[in-house]
Design a protein around this motif. Structure first.
Motif, PDB file in Angstrom:
ATOM      1  N   VAL A  91      -7.631  -2.152   9.659  1.00 31.52           N
ATOM      2  CA  VAL A  91      -7.592  -3.558   9.254  1.00 31.52           C
ATOM      3  C   VAL A  91      -6.342  -3.833   8.410  1.00 31.52           C
ATOM      4  O   VAL A  91      -5.633  -4.825   8.630  1.00 31.52           O
ATOM      5  N   ASP A 121     -10.215 -11.363   9.106  1.00 33.81           N
ATOM      6  CA  ASP A 121     -10.633 -10.070   8.559  1.00 33.81           C
ATOM      7  C   ASP A 121     -11.917  -9.569   9.222  1.00 33.81           C
ATOM      8  O   ASP A 121     -12.014  -8.392   9.584  1.00 33.81           O
ATOM      9  N   LEU A 124     -11.341  -8.232  12.684  1.00 31.80           N
ATOM     10  CA  LEU A 124     -10.683  -6.919  12.640  1.00 31.80           C
ATOM     11  C   LEU A 124     -11.656  -5.818  12.249  1.00 31.80           C
ATOM     12  O   LEU A 124     -11.596  -4.712  12.795  1.00 31.80           O
ATOM     13  N   LYS A 125     -12.557  -6.100  11.316  1.00 30.26           N
ATOM     14  CA  LYS A 125     -13.558  -5.100  10.933  1.00 30.26           C
ATOM     15  C   LYS A 125     -14.462  -4.771  12.118  1.00 30.26           C
ATOM     16  O   LYS A 125     -14.791  -3.603  12.355  1.00 30.26           O
TER      17      LYS A 125
END
Length: 170
Positions: A91, A121, A124-125
Motif C-alpha cells: 500500500v 487506501d 489498496l488494502k
C-alpha cells in the motif's frame, strides 16, 4: 472491459452473495478468512486497477511494460514474513511510488517507478490482502525467467551484490 471477466464477476457475486462472513480488523487488515464475496470484490479491484500494466497475458518478458504481479508478490514475500507488514508495504509503495521507496530495484531500472495513481487506501488494502492470501495468475514465461534471473541468489537489480550482474563483476 472484457465481457468474460464481467460475466465471471457477476456469477461469483450471484453465487456467493449470501455467504458473508464477519471479519475482525487489525490495523485495517482482515485477520479472518475472506468470504467469497469479499474475495470476488478484491479480485475485481486487482484486475481493474493492476492488470492494465501488470499484465499476465504477455507472451514474453520483452512485451511487458511493468513487472508481473507475481514478481512483486515474490519480492515482497521475501522481505515481509507476515500479512500485516506485506500489506502495509504494498500500500505504501502504491500510494507513493518513488524509486527510493521501491523494493524491486531491477524493475525500477527497467521500467522506472510506476506512475502515481488515484488509488483509495481501502481498495489498496483489499488488493494487497488478496495478493498475499491467494495464488495469482502468472504469465507463461515467468517461471523460466524468474529462475534465470535468480540463479545466483536474489534478482539482478536488488543492490545486494548477489545478482547476475554482481557475479560478472567479481
Amino acid at each position: 472491459m472484457n465481457a468474460n471477466f464481467l460475466i465471471t464477476v457477476a456469477l461469483a457475486v450471484l453465487l456467493t452473495g449470501c455467504n458473508k462472513q464477519k471479519s475482525t480488523e487489525d490495523f485495517g487488515i482482515s485477520t479472518a478468512p475472506k468470504s467469497d464475496t469479499e474475495n470476488a470484490e478484491a479480485l475485481a479491484l486487482f484486475k481493474t486497477k493492476c492488470y492494465a500494466c501488470h499484465s499476465v497475458t504477455t507472451k514474453t518478458h520483452d512485451e511487458i511494460i511493468a513487472p508481473p504481479m507475481i514478481a512483486a508478490k515474490k519480492r515482497y514475500m521475501m522481505q515481509f514474513d507476515n500479512k500485516e507488514d506485506f500489506v502495509k508495504a504494498v500500500v505504501a509503495y502504491a500510494l507513493d511510488p518513488k524509486a527510493e521507496n521501491a523494493l524491486m530495484k531491477g524493475a525500477i531500472d527497467k521500467f522506472k517507478p510506476m506512475p502515481k495513481q488515484a488509488f483509495e487506501d481501502e481498495d489498496l488494502k483489499k488488493i494487497a490482502s488478496y495478493i498475499y492470501d491467494n495464488e495469482i495468475e502468472t504469465p507463461v514465461w515467468f517461471e523460466e525467467h524468474f529462475k534465470e534471473e535468480h540463479k545466483y541468489g536474489m534478482g539482478m537489480g536488488n543492490g545486494m551484490g548477489k545478482g547476475k550482474g554482481a557475479a560478472k563483476a567479481k
